[in-house]
Every structure is written in C-alpha cells, then in structure tokens.
Scaffold this motif. Structure first.
Motif, PDB file in Angstrom:
ATOM      1  N   ILE A  13       0.857  -1.182   0.000  1.00 36.20           N
ATOM      2  CA  ILE A  13       0.000   0.000   0.000  1.00 36.20           C
ATOM      3  C   ILE A  13       0.897   1.237   0.000  1.00 36.20           C
ATOM      4  O   ILE A  13       1.704   1.432   0.915  1.00 36.20           O
ATOM      5  N   LEU A  14       0.758   2.064  -1.035  1.00 40.73           N
ATOM      6  CA  LEU A  14       1.513   3.310  -1.133  1.00 40.73           C
ATOM      7  C   LEU A  14       0.698   4.423  -0.472  1.00 40.73           C
ATOM      8  O   LEU A  14      -0.366   4.790  -0.971  1.00 40.73           O
ATOM      9  N   LEU A  15       1.183   4.945   0.640  1.00 36.40           N
ATOM     10  CA  LEU A  15       0.434   5.949   1.397  1.00 36.40           C
ATOM     11  C   LEU A  15       0.437   7.320   0.726  1.00 36.40           C
ATOM     12  O   LEU A  15      -0.381   8.171   1.077  1.00 36.40           O
ATOM     13  N   GLY A  16       1.354   7.541  -0.208  1.00 42.40           N
ATOM     14  CA  GLY A  16       1.373   8.796  -0.948  1.00 42.40           C
ATOM     15  C   GLY A  16       1.979   9.943  -0.172  1.00 42.40           C
ATOM     16  O   GLY A  16       2.635   9.763   0.851  1.00 42.40           O
ATOM     17  N   LEU A  17       1.719  11.161  -0.649  1.00 43.68           N
ATOM     18  CA  LEU A  17       2.286  12.354  -0.028  1.00 43.68           C
ATOM     19  C   LEU A  17       1.486  12.818   1.176  1.00 43.68           C
ATOM     20  O   LEU A  17       2.025  13.458   2.077  1.00 43.68           O
ATOM     21  N   SER A  18       0.194  12.529   1.194  1.00 37.70           N
ATOM     22  CA  SER A  18      -0.660  12.971   2.300  1.00 37.70           C
ATOM     23  C   SER A  18      -1.863  12.048   2.429  1.00 37.70           C
ATOM     24  O   SER A  18      -2.373  11.540   1.427  1.00 37.70           O
ATOM     25  N   GLU A  19      -2.301  11.827   3.663  1.00 35.97           N
ATOM     26  CA  GLU A  19      -3.489  11.015   3.905  1.00 35.97           C
ATOM     27  C   GLU A  19      -4.745  11.867   3.948  1.00 35.97           C
ATOM     28  O   GLU A  19      -5.851  11.340   4.067  1.00 35.97           O
ATOM     29  N   THR A 172       2.561  -3.943   5.254  1.00 39.03           N
ATOM     30  CA  THR A 172       2.552  -3.696   3.806  1.00 39.03           C
ATOM     31  C   THR A 172       2.477  -2.217   3.441  1.00 39.03           C
ATOM     32  O   THR A 172       2.477  -1.877   2.259  1.00 39.03           O
ATOM     33  N   GLU A 173       2.393  -1.317   4.420  1.00 35.19           N
ATOM     34  CA  GLU A 173       2.224   0.107   4.131  1.00 35.19           C
ATOM     35  C   GLU A 173       3.579   0.790   3.910  1.00 35.19           C
ATOM     36  O   GLU A 173       4.453   0.752   4.768  1.00 35.19           O
ATOM     37  N   ILE A 174       3.731   1.397   2.733  1.00 35.32           N
ATOM     38  CA  ILE A 174       4.950   2.121   2.381  1.00 35.32           C
ATOM     39  C   ILE A 174       4.652   3.616   2.473  1.00 35.32           C
ATOM     40  O   ILE A 174       3.823   4.127   1.710  1.00 35.32           O
ATOM     41  N   PRO A 175       5.284   4.333   3.394  1.00 36.34           N
ATOM     42  CA  PRO A 175       5.011   5.773   3.558  1.00 36.34           C
ATOM     43  C   PRO A 175       5.683   6.603   2.469  1.00 36.34           C
ATOM     44  O   PRO A 175       6.542   7.450   2.728  1.00 36.34           O
ATOM     45  N   HIS A 176       5.283   6.353   1.245  1.00 42.42           N
ATOM     46  CA  HIS A 176       5.907   6.997   0.086  1.00 42.42           C
ATOM     47  C   HIS A 176       4.909   6.981  -1.060  1.00 42.42           C
ATOM     48  O   HIS A 176       3.885   6.289  -0.996  1.00 42.42           O
ATOM     49  N   PHE A 177       5.217   7.744  -2.140  1.00 42.31           N
ATOM     50  CA  PHE A 177       4.337   7.707  -3.311  1.00 42.31           C
ATOM     51  C   PHE A 177       4.874   6.755  -4.379  1.00 42.31           C
ATOM     52  O   PHE A 177       4.275   6.591  -5.432  1.00 42.31           O
ATOM     53  N   PHE A 178       6.016   6.106  -4.088  1.00 39.94           N
ATOM     54  CA  PHE A 178       6.516   5.050  -4.952  1.00 39.94           C
ATOM     55  C   PHE A 178       7.306   4.059  -4.098  1.00 39.94           C
ATOM     56  O   PHE A 178       7.563   4.301  -2.910  1.00 39.94           O
ATOM     57  N   CYS A 179       7.666   2.930  -4.678  1.00 38.93           N
ATOM     58  CA  CYS A 179       8.382   1.890  -3.938  1.00 38.93           C
ATOM     59  C   CYS A 179       9.866   2.252  -3.854  1.00 38.93           C
ATOM     60  O   CYS A 179      10.668   1.841  -4.701  1.00 38.93           O
ATOM     61  N   GLU A 180      10.216   3.021  -2.854  1.00 37.94           N
ATOM     62  CA  GLU A 180      11.599   3.419  -2.617  1.00 37.94           C
ATOM     63  C   GLU A 180      12.323   2.276  -1.928  1.00 37.94           C
ATOM     64  O   GLU A 180      11.792   1.655  -1.011  1.00 37.94           O
ATOM     65  N   LEU A 181      13.535   1.974  -2.365  1.00 39.20           N
ATOM     66  CA  LEU A 181      14.263   0.783  -1.931  1.00 39.20           C
ATOM     67  C   LEU A 181      14.351   0.661  -0.411  1.00 39.20           C
ATOM     68  O   LEU A 181      14.008  -0.384   0.160  1.00 39.20           O
ATOM     69  N   ALA A 182      14.820   1.710   0.265  1.00 35.42           N
ATOM     70  CA  ALA A 182      15.000   1.637   1.719  1.00 35.42           C
ATOM     71  C   ALA A 182      13.684   1.410   2.450  1.00 35.42           C
ATOM     72  O   ALA A 182      13.627   0.659   3.430  1.00 35.42           O
ATOM     73  N   GLN A 183      12.606   2.045   1.955  1.00 31.40           N
ATOM     74  CA  GLN A 183      11.298   1.889   2.599  1.00 31.40           C
ATOM     75  C   GLN A 183      10.765   0.462   2.430  1.00 31.40           C
ATOM     76  O   GLN A 183      10.131  -0.092   3.336  1.00 31.40           O
ATOM     77  N   VAL A 184      11.047  -0.144   1.282  1.00 31.90           N
ATOM     78  CA  VAL A 184      10.612  -1.525   1.039  1.00 31.90           C
ATOM     79  C   VAL A 184      11.382  -2.485   1.941  1.00 31.90           C
ATOM     80  O   VAL A 184      10.800  -3.404   2.538  1.00 31.90           O
ATOM     81  N   ILE A 185      12.683  -2.275   2.071  1.00 28.20           N
ATOM     82  CA  ILE A 185      13.510  -3.145   2.916  1.00 28.20           C
ATOM     83  C   ILE A 185      13.048  -3.090   4.370  1.00 28.20           C
ATOM     84  O   ILE A 185      13.048  -4.100   5.078  1.00 28.20           O
ATOM     85  N   LYS A 186      12.619  -1.897   4.828  1.00 30.31           N
ATOM     86  CA  LYS A 186      12.164  -1.735   6.209  1.00 30.31           C
ATOM     87  C   LYS A 186      10.956  -2.616   6.537  1.00 30.31           C
ATOM     88  O   LYS A 186      10.737  -2.977   7.696  1.00 30.31           O
ATOM     89  N   LEU A 187      10.161  -2.943   5.523  1.00 29.85           N
ATOM     90  CA  LEU A 187       8.941  -3.725   5.742  1.00 29.85           C
ATOM     91  C   LEU A 187       9.202  -5.221   5.888  1.00 29.85           C
ATOM     92  O   LEU A 187       8.302  -5.974   6.270  1.00 29.85           O
TER      93      LEU A 187
END
Length: 312
Positions: A13-19, A172-187
C-alpha cells in the motif's frame, strides 16, 4: 537473512504524499501538471537536438539522452501515483513494486553516470580543445553511453535481486508515493541487515565514483580557465559548463538532502516530500536550465516554433 523468499503478501500500500483526502485533488492536478511539463520540455530538447545539425555534437548527444532518461524516470513514479489518487486505490502488486524499485534505481543510476560523462566531455572541450574531435568521436560517445547503461542495470538488478530474498508478512504500508528501496527493505519480516549494509556501501561506491569524476573534471576545468588571459575566453568556457553544473548541483544536492533529512528526522512524510525534489522536480527543471542558459538551444527552439507556426 532468509535464503529463500517466503513472502506471504501479494501487494503493498503506497500511502502517498498525504493522507488528507481534501488535498488529493490538489496533489493530482499539481503532479499531472509537473508530469506534462517535464515530458514536453524534455521532448523539445530531444527534438531540437535531433533536427538541428548544429547540435550534432557529443555534448548535445549526451543531453538528449539525459532528457530521454528524465522522461523514463518520472514516468516510473508519477503515472502510478495519479492512477492511485484517481481510483482511490493505493495498492501496488508485489512484482509491480519490485519492478518500480528496479526502474527507479536504473534510471537514477543512468542520470548519475551521464552527468559524470558530460563533465568529462566539458573537461576535454576546455582543457584539450585541439584533441576534442579526436577524443570525443562518435563511437567513443556511444561506448560511454552503453557503459553507463550497463553499470546502472547491474546496480539496479543487484539491489532488486537482494530484495527478492527478503520475506514480507503483514506489514505492507509504504510511507511513500513510490516503492523506494529503503522503505521496502524496512517492511521485511526477515533479517534485512545485509540489505541495508549493501544499500549504503554499494550505492556510495556507485554514486560516489561519478561524483569524484565530476569534481576532478571541474578542478581541471577551473585550473585551465584561470590560466586563460582573455576575459572573453574565460566567460565562454564557464558559460559552456554553467548549465551542466547547475543540473549536477540540483541532482546531487537534492539527493544528498533526502538522505540527510531521513537521518535526522523520524517523520517518513518529511523524507517523502524531500525525495520529490530529486525524483520529480529535478527532471522538470533540467530542460529549463539548459534552454535558458544556452544560446544554441534557444536558436533551435526558435526554429522549431517557427516551423510549427508556419504549418498552422
């Protein structure tokens, strides 16, 4: 780290720039405008270089490839975000996310290598002007381009394959608007220490070597320019490097800023906003930097505009 991937999740789930749902229409319109401006600006540069015989030089050959790469890089992220906002669906498939990781690393890597190659081109043009056409001949330029592409693909493929070895479970939540490598690894629910270690060591080498090459090129350029007796010659030499140096500072400055902000802030949102600069804004500004500071590009744009107006 697990030897075999045991991922149970099929999507992220890409959380995007703002909820904030009230901001989504504004974000959609803003990034759609940025995307269209970026595509148009870079296409104009490619068209100008292709149609104007005076621009058939190594510098503009690399510039047109940089513009094409900018189109590819921004297309990897923005369209998916716009679709997610429009459909109110923030999901991205597991393979779609890995594909995005690979493509972003690849196109960012190509930009990194091309900027170094363009710095070398300026070094040869200013420090060895009499040998310029011999050194920067067509076949050598193509070799430099394909070498940049090959290095970037290997770098992106390496990190993507390392992510494939990780296991992803319930987070599964990525706090980004795309699948950034470091954010994916954190999950990852498996041991991700090796991945983080490789991200910082391999990436520092891959991006650090071109940066060192750029710095070395400009040290020699500045040294050669200062030895010139003519003020006109100095101005002309610096003006040919101005656009490239501006793009270099913008690309590496914003990228470095993202990593600094992520190190000193606990808020993923602030890091996301900072990452917009080097993944979106830089690609939009590159055509303006090269067109506003370059007389040859201005002439080529006027020719294109005159042709278009004559057909209307």
């Amino acid at each position: 780290m697990e030897a075999v991937n045991q991922t149970t999740t099929s999507e992220f789930i890409l959380l995007g720039l703002s909820e904030d749902q009230a901001l989504q229409p504004f974000i959609f319109c803003l990034f759609l405008s940025i995307y269209l401006i970026t595509i148009l600006g870079n296409l104009l540069i490619i068209l100008a270089v292709t149609t104007d015989s005076q621009l058939h030089t190594p510098m503009y050959f690399f510039l047109s490839n940089l513009s094409f790469n900018d189109i590819c890089l921004i297309t990897t992220t923005i369209p998916k975000m716009l679709v997610n906002i429009q459909t109110l669906d923030q999901t991205i498939t597991y393979m779609g996310c890995l594909s995005q990781v690979f493509l972003i690393l690849n196109f960012a890597g190509i930009e990194n290598c091309l900027l170094a190659v363009m710095a070398y081109d300026r070094y040869v043009a200013i420090c060895h002007p009499l040998k310029y056409t011999v050194i920067m001949e067509a076949h050598f330029c193509v070799i430099l381009l394909f070498f940049s592409l090959l290095c970037s693909i290997i770098h992106a493929l390496f990190h993507t394959l390392m992510v494939l070895l990780l296991s992803f479970c319930t987070e599964t939540e990525i706090p980004h608007f795309f699948c950034e490598l470091a954010q994916v690894i954190k999950l990852a629910c498996s041991d991700n220490f090796i991945n983080f270690l490789l991200v910082y060591t391999v990436s520092v080498l891959f991006f650090g070597i071109p940066v060192f090459g750029i710095l070395l090129s400009y040290i020699h350029i500045v040294s050669s320019v200062l030895k010139m007796s003519s003020l006109g010659g100095k101005y002309k030499a610096f003006s040919t490097c101005g656009s490239h140096l501006s793009v270099v500072l913008l690309f590496y400055g914003t990228g470095f800023g993202v990593h600094i902000s992520s190190a000193f802030t606990d808020s993923p949102r602030k890091t996301v906003v900072a990452s917009v600069m080097y993944t979106v804004v830089t690609q939009m500004l590159n055509p303006f930097i090269y067109s506003l500071r370059n007389k040859e590009m201005k002439k080529a744009f006027r020719k294109i505009i005159n042709k278009i107006t004559s057909l209307l």
